[in-house]
Design an enzyme around this catalytic site. Structure first.
Site, PDB file in Angstrom:
ATOM      1  N   TRP A  75      -8.063  -7.874  -0.022  1.00 57.78           N
ATOM      2  CA  TRP A  75      -6.669  -8.039   0.386  1.00 57.78           C
ATOM      3  C   TRP A  75      -6.005  -8.788  -0.752  1.00 57.78           C
ATOM      4  O   TRP A  75      -6.244  -9.964  -0.955  1.00 57.78           O
ATOM      5  CB  TRP A  75      -6.558  -8.843   1.689  1.00 57.78           C
ATOM      6  N   ASN A 101     -13.732 -14.409  -1.432  1.00 59.42           N
ATOM      7  CA  ASN A 101     -12.635 -14.365  -0.462  1.00 59.42           C
ATOM      8  C   ASN A 101     -12.012 -15.758  -0.440  1.00 59.42           C
ATOM      9  O   ASN A 101     -12.712 -16.752  -0.236  1.00 59.42           O
ATOM     10  CB  ASN A 101     -13.140 -14.021   0.943  1.00 59.42           C
ATOM     11  N   GLY A 102     -10.730 -15.838  -0.695  1.00 56.11           N
ATOM     12  CA  GLY A 102     -10.065 -17.149  -0.702  1.00 56.11           C
ATOM     13  C   GLY A 102      -9.062 -17.230  -1.839  1.00 56.11           C
ATOM     14  O   GLY A 102      -8.706 -16.208  -2.437  1.00 56.11           O
ATOM     15  N   LYS A 484       9.465 -10.627  21.031  1.00 52.66           N
ATOM     16  CA  LYS A 484       8.043 -10.552  21.401  1.00 52.66           C
ATOM     17  C   LYS A 484       7.884 -10.105  22.861  1.00 52.66           C
ATOM     18  O   LYS A 484       7.099  -9.226  23.177  1.00 52.66           O
ATOM     19  CB  LYS A 484       7.350 -11.912  21.184  1.00 52.66           C
ATOM     20  N   LYS A 603       3.277  -0.424  13.448  1.00 51.04           N
ATOM     21  CA  LYS A 603       3.180  -1.684  12.708  1.00 51.04           C
ATOM     22  C   LYS A 603       4.146  -1.708  11.535  1.00 51.04           C
ATOM     23  O   LYS A 603       4.777  -2.722  11.219  1.00 51.04           O
ATOM     24  CB  LYS A 603       1.748  -1.885  12.206  1.00 51.04           C
TER      25      LYS A 603
HETATM   26  C1  AGP Z   1       7.646  -7.347  15.037  1.00 48.46           C
HETATM   27  O1  AGP Z   1       6.692  -7.793  15.920  1.00 48.46           O
HETATM   28  C2  AGP Z   1       7.684  -5.896  14.889  1.00 48.46           C
HETATM   29  N1  AGP Z   1       6.431  -5.381  14.530  1.00 48.46           N
HETATM   30  C3  AGP Z   1       8.808  -5.389  13.998  1.00 48.46           C
HETATM   31  O2  AGP Z   1      10.020  -5.857  14.510  1.00 48.46           O
HETATM   32  C4  AGP Z   1       8.704  -5.808  12.530  1.00 48.46           C
HETATM   33  O3  AGP Z   1       8.966  -7.162  12.395  1.00 48.46           O
HETATM   34  C5  AGP Z   1       9.743  -5.015  11.725  1.00 48.46           C
HETATM   35  O4  AGP Z   1       9.463  -3.662  11.857  1.00 48.46           O
HETATM   36  C6  AGP Z   1       9.742  -5.431  10.265  1.00 48.46           C
HETATM   37  O5  AGP Z   1       8.512  -5.160   9.675  1.00 48.46           O
HETATM   38  P1  AGP Z   1       8.210  -5.705   8.207  1.00 48.46           P
HETATM   39  O6  AGP Z   1       8.187  -7.193   8.255  1.00 48.46           O
HETATM   40  O7  AGP Z   1       6.875  -5.101   7.866  1.00 48.46           O
HETATM   41  O8  AGP Z   1       9.291  -5.181   7.318  1.00 48.46           O
END
Ligand code: AGP
Length: 608
Positions: A75, A101-102, A484, A603
């Site tokens: 990473w 790692n670190g 959230k 995500k």
């Molecule tokens: C937050 O929990 C969500 N996954 C979503 O609002 C996210 O913050 C938003 O899509 C921005 O993502 P980014 O920080 O990867 O740009």
């Protein structure tokens, strides 16, 4: 946050096992992968950028000879995710290889010294310094490999879990730990070291926990643990781990989200190890800027909103937090060569944020980036970027990346304030000291309040809507709490500055209407009490996130969650966000939803 693995087998090839183990560690990082084995007194090494499966297709990671080896899945924190920065890293001779790692904080000084004494470096990583230091120690003194590693780690500052292989002692793997996780596995056929138990769980459930400040020698004879400070031997027996492999990847947590919430003390510590150079560079650009836009989406936008209070209160710098999806409409025509964009994105790939950046770039604005993914598009389009070092975040709901963003932004505001002479050295030292304490404060909140939050979720699980209210910088915390709860518990929630409630939203309030107040003891505390009274007068159920000992607001509340007292206003969103993350998590469980994969969400949102 990377994954490391090493093994000394009595029989069989190490490479296929190392490959499989790295796969189980891939949640820790997937920028590049590499394996090194030793056979016939020769180091065999394969590494490349990219995910394990893709690199394996290209290089075949299973055919390196030998029953002793080390491996790494990366990473990126220092140096882009390119082959040259992939681990293992070697010394000048190629006879010593290291996986790590670190974060080595003093790597620049060490590298300079080594270069001045003739060492050639090939990568931009902090890790390569370790291989060259071992080489130098072996050259300087007639040491065993273990002692050369011992001398080396004594000169390192920062966090590390390392595994070392060398033709000098081809029958051993030497590993050491300071802060970054390291655990040993023991089976009939060999001994293993790994960043995490899942790596060796398929071959053994006998694990030996390794503490900070310990060095381990793995050999056919088994494992030997030594204390780094005095080389004294430590005797520690293996313990049996009763986990399924699936459970193991989550380190025993039921979901990635709750695991990542619990990781925040460690990830916040990482943010306190930022490279000074980049913090200085970005704060210099902000200092010189005519106008500063803080551009992001979702949770990252809430970090920007909080940052606008930090920059204004600490450095007297007005900034404009803008929803990236609205940037072009709102500022597309006015942004210009004198504009500076600080784009914040944990993934670095959010399409709306990148579109805003492209629009500004086309009008010659300066682009600065804050991201969690080194090598992401945002890092490539930024004039200067800073990596927040939170490690991969698997849960769709951003948690640890939010608090890390806030910590980095607070450090930038502090530097800017210092640069502008808006803060005295004493005030600076005091705020920096309080920032240093934040990881422990967040740890205390999780340890002492998690059960209470669980009960709150149970009590309010049938509520049809929630208000989240705060004043000043806590407005950003309120917005984040709302997001959230909506995104993973699917409960309609409304957030706004508490002072706004009487201009409309209060009409929704009736008996039992849950209103969550974010109540740090800052300049807005007194006025906020008035807002609480307004809601209470209409029968609302008051849930307050308060500072320890805040009896005034506790007396007004139906329920309250406490955070340790004495948190400066400008960093209060970090600890005050944690109970809200926990509430959303436990509310999702109460509602029977999987917090890791909320419906309709991804995500990283790579479409506009
Ligand atoms: C937050 O929990 C969500 N996954 C979503 O609002 C996210 O913050 C938003 O899509 C921005 O993502 P980014 O920080 O990867 O740009």
């Amino acid at each position: 946050m990377c994954g490391i693995f090493g093994c000394v087998l009595k029989e069989g090839m190490a490479a296929p096992l190392i490959h499989a183990s790295l796969k189980t560690l891939e949640y820790r990082g997937y920028d590049s992968v590499g394996i090194a084995t030793i056979s016939n007194d020769k180091i065999w090494l394969k590494k490349d950028q990219g995910k394990i499966d893709d690199v394996h297709k290209l290089l075949n990671l299973d055919d390196l000879p030998g029953s002793i080896g080390i491996g790494h899945t990366r990473w990126a924190t220092h140096g882009a995710p390119l082959k040259v920065n992939a681990h293992p890293h070697s010394d000048c001779t190629g006879q010593i290889v290291v996986v790590h790692n670190g974060i080595i904080e003093n790597f620049s000084e060490l590298k300079l010294e080594l270069e001045n004494s003739g060492h050639n470096f090939v990568s931009k990583t902090d890790t390569e310094v370790i291989a060259h230091l071992i080489e130098a120690n072996l050259k300087r003194h007639p040491l065993s490999l273990a002692d050369a590693v011992l001398e080396t780690v004594k000169s390192l500052e920062g966090s590390y879990a390392i595994a070392v292989l060398s033709t000098k002692e081809p029958d051993k793997v030497i590993c050491a730990r300071n802060e970054s996780p390291l655990v040993l596995g023991v089976s009939e056929n060999g001994v293993y070291c790994a960043s995490d138990i899942p790596a060796f769980l398929p071959v053994t459930n006998k694990a030996v926990m390794i503490n900070n400040g310990e060095l381990i020698i793995l050999s056919q004879a088994g494992y030997e643990i030594r204390k780094i400070n005095d080389s004294s031997i430590v005797v520690r027996e293996p313990e049996i781990i009763d986990w399924t492999p699936e459970m193991a990847v989550k380190q025993g947590y039921p979901h990635f989200m709750i695991k990542e919430i619990h990781e925040q003390p460690a990830t916040l510590r990482n943010t306190l190890r930022m490279q000074e150079h980049y913090l200085d560079l970005i704060s210099t650009f902000l200092d010189r800027a005519n106008e500063v836009f803080l551009v992001a989406c979702g949770t990252s936008y809430h970090a920007c909103l909080a940052a606008s209070y930090m920059f204004s209160k600490l450095a007297f710098l007005p900034t404009y937090p803008v929803y990236a999806s609205e940037f072009i409409e709102q500022h597309g025509k006015s942004v210009n060569i004198d504009s500076t964009i600080l784009a914040v994105s944990q993934s670095g790939e959010t399409a709306d944020t990148l579109a805003a950046v492209t629009c500004a770039q086309q009008r010659a604005a300066t682009i600065l980036g804050l991201t969690n993914v080194i090598g992401s598009t945002l890092t490539r389009v930024s004039r200067v970027y800073i990596g927040q070092q939170s490690g991969p975040e698997i849960g769709v709901a951003a948690t640890k990346t939010f608090t890390s963003q806030l910590s980095v932004l607070a450090q930038l505001a502090l530097r800017l304030s210092k640069k502008r002479g808006k803060i005295s050295q004493d005030e600076m030292d005091d705020l920096e000291e309080r920032l240093e304490h934040l990881p422990d404060i967040v740890d205390t909140i999780i340890q002492t309040q998690e059960e209470k939050v669980k009960h709150l979720a149970e009590k309010y699980k049938d509520s049809r809507v929630f208000f989240f209210l705060g004043r000043g910088i806590s407005t950003a915390t309120a917005f984040e709490g709302r997001l959230k709860l909506m995104e993973i518990a699917y409960i309609p929630s409304i957030a706004f500055p508490a002072g706004e409630s009487k201009h409309g939203p209060i009409s929704l309030v009736e008996k039992g209407f849950p209103v969550i107040f974010i109540c740090p003891k800052d300049d807005s505390h007194k006025t906020l009490i008035g807002n609480i009274m307004e809601m209470k007068a209409r029968g609302a159920s008051i849930i307050a996130i308060v500072e320890e000992g805040d009896e005034e607001i506790k007396a007004l509340s139906d329920d309250f969650i406490e955070v340790p007292k004495g948190i400066p206003e400008v960093i209060s969103p970090i600890p005050f966000a944690v109970p809200l993350q926990l509430l959303a998590y436990y509310m999702a469980l109460e509602k029977g939803h999987n917090p890791d994969t909320p419906r309709n969400l991804a995500k990283s949102v790579t479409v506009k």
